[in-house]
Design a protein around this motif. Sequence first.
Motif, PDB file in Angstrom:
ATOM      1  N   MET A   1       2.529   8.931  12.127  1.00 22.84           N
ATOM      2  CA  MET A   1       1.107   8.646  12.240  1.00 22.84           C
ATOM      3  C   MET A   1       0.358   9.108  10.992  1.00 22.84           C
ATOM      4  N   VAL A   2       0.750  10.290  10.475  1.00 27.34           N
ATOM      5  CA  VAL A   2       0.074  10.814   9.277  1.00 27.34           C
ATOM      6  C   VAL A   2       0.210   9.820   8.128  1.00 27.34           C
ATOM      7  N   GLN A   3       1.396   9.300   7.945  1.00 25.88           N
ATOM      8  CA  GLN A   3       1.634   8.368   6.844  1.00 25.88           C
ATOM      9  C   GLN A   3       0.838   7.079   7.038  1.00 25.88           C
ATOM     10  N   LEU A   4       0.785   6.573   8.235  1.00 33.99           N
ATOM     11  CA  LEU A   4       0.065   5.331   8.508  1.00 33.99           C
ATOM     12  C   LEU A   4      -1.439   5.504   8.297  1.00 33.99           C
ATOM     13  N   VAL A   5      -1.993   6.605   8.779  1.00 31.12           N
ATOM     14  CA  VAL A   5      -3.423   6.871   8.601  1.00 31.12           C
ATOM     15  C   VAL A   5      -3.754   7.100   7.126  1.00 31.12           C
ATOM     16  N   CYS A   6      -2.911   7.904   6.447  1.00 31.73           N
ATOM     17  CA  CYS A   6      -3.125   8.146   5.010  1.00 31.73           C
ATOM     18  C   CYS A   6      -3.072   6.842   4.228  1.00 31.73           C
ATOM     19  N   SER A   7      -2.138   5.981   4.564  1.00 30.18           N
ATOM     20  CA  SER A   7      -2.015   4.698   3.874  1.00 30.18           C
ATOM     21  C   SER A   7      -3.282   3.867   4.037  1.00 30.18           C
ATOM     22  N   SER A   8      -3.806   3.816   5.247  1.00 31.12           N
ATOM     23  CA  SER A   8      -5.020   3.051   5.497  1.00 31.12           C
ATOM     24  C   SER A   8      -6.208   3.617   4.720  1.00 31.12           C
ATOM     25  N   LEU A   9      -6.334   4.947   4.737  1.00 33.82           N
ATOM     26  CA  LEU A   9      -7.441   5.574   4.011  1.00 33.82           C
ATOM     27  C   LEU A   9      -7.309   5.372   2.498  1.00 33.82           C
ATOM     28  N   ILE A  10      -6.091   5.508   1.981  1.00 34.32           N
ATOM     29  CA  ILE A  10      -5.850   5.319   0.546  1.00 34.32           C
ATOM     30  C   ILE A  10      -6.184   3.883   0.138  1.00 34.32           C
ATOM     31  N   GLN A  11      -5.821   2.930   0.972  1.00 26.80           N
ATOM     32  CA  GLN A  11      -6.138   1.531   0.671  1.00 26.80           C
ATOM     33  C   GLN A  11      -7.643   1.318   0.593  1.00 26.80           C
ATOM     34  N   ASP A  12      -8.369   1.894   1.549  1.00 27.35           N
ATOM     35  CA  ASP A  12      -9.826   1.726   1.578  1.00 27.35           C
ATOM     36  C   ASP A  12     -10.514   2.476   0.445  1.00 27.35           C
ATOM     37  N   TRP A  13     -10.158   3.721   0.226  1.00 20.40           N
ATOM     38  CA  TRP A  13     -10.851   4.558  -0.749  1.00 20.40           C
ATOM     39  C   TRP A  13     -10.532   4.186  -2.191  1.00 20.40           C
ATOM     40  N   PHE A  14      -9.266   3.834  -2.456  1.00 23.14           N
ATOM     41  CA  PHE A  14      -8.851   3.588  -3.838  1.00 23.14           C
ATOM     42  C   PHE A  14      -8.563   2.106  -4.121  1.00 23.14           C
ATOM     43  N   HIS A  15      -8.836   1.250  -3.141  1.00 23.41           N
ATOM     44  CA  HIS A  15      -8.685  -0.198  -3.291  1.00 23.41           C
ATOM     45  C   HIS A  15      -7.282  -0.587  -3.770  1.00 23.41           C
ATOM     46  N   LEU A  16      -6.289  -0.019  -3.102  1.00 20.30           N
ATOM     47  CA  LEU A  16      -4.893  -0.348  -3.393  1.00 20.30           C
ATOM     48  C   LEU A  16      -4.375  -1.323  -2.346  1.00 20.30           C
ATOM     49  N   THR A  17      -3.320  -2.036  -2.688  1.00 18.43           N
ATOM     50  CA  THR A  17      -2.658  -2.875  -1.689  1.00 18.43           C
ATOM     51  C   THR A  17      -1.852  -1.967  -0.763  1.00 18.43           C
ATOM     52  N   PHE A  18      -1.407  -2.543   0.338  1.00 20.15           N
ATOM     53  CA  PHE A  18      -0.627  -1.698   1.256  1.00 20.15           C
ATOM     54  C   PHE A  18       0.680  -1.268   0.606  1.00 20.15           C
ATOM     55  N   GLN A  19       1.264  -2.110  -0.252  1.00 25.34           N
ATOM     56  CA  GLN A  19       2.507  -1.734  -0.922  1.00 25.34           C
ATOM     57  C   GLN A  19       2.276  -0.628  -1.949  1.00 25.34           C
TER      58      GLN A  19
END
Length: 139
Positions: A1-19
């Motif tokens: 769960m930590v990884q999934l939530v961090c991934s979503s936040l990182i995508q939103d905050w830093f405008h990265l793709t999911f990959q």
Amino acid sequence: MVQLVCSSLIQDWFHLTFQESIWPSYMLSFVVGFTLTKLFAFDARRTNQTRREMVKFLMVAVFSGFVTDLGTRVAYYFSSSYLQVYTYVLPGSTKEININEMGCYIFGMGCSFISNYILHKTFTFKSTGFYDRLKVLIR
């Protein structure tokens, strides 16, 4: 769960793709993973070999990071080639979730979970003599 939530936040905050968010979120979840694994999964609280376990855990974690990345990318390749894109907007927000990406990410994390479990059970929290040989090589 930590990884999934961090991934979503990182995508939103830093405008990265999911990959692009796979490795940063994997690294952030590393500390939580080690702590929980040490305390609960293998009942290794009282081994007094935390440094040894951390080195071995890091080796397994790096390998499992590649498993996550590869599993996610392979699943995404098949998903984007053979399925249409499904999205879902969270109720009460504007957050749009790409179901295909999330499913591929969960698949990659599942592959990593399996490799993590096997390697931690047989390598990280067992005395294999590997750490002692590694110390001799480093010196």
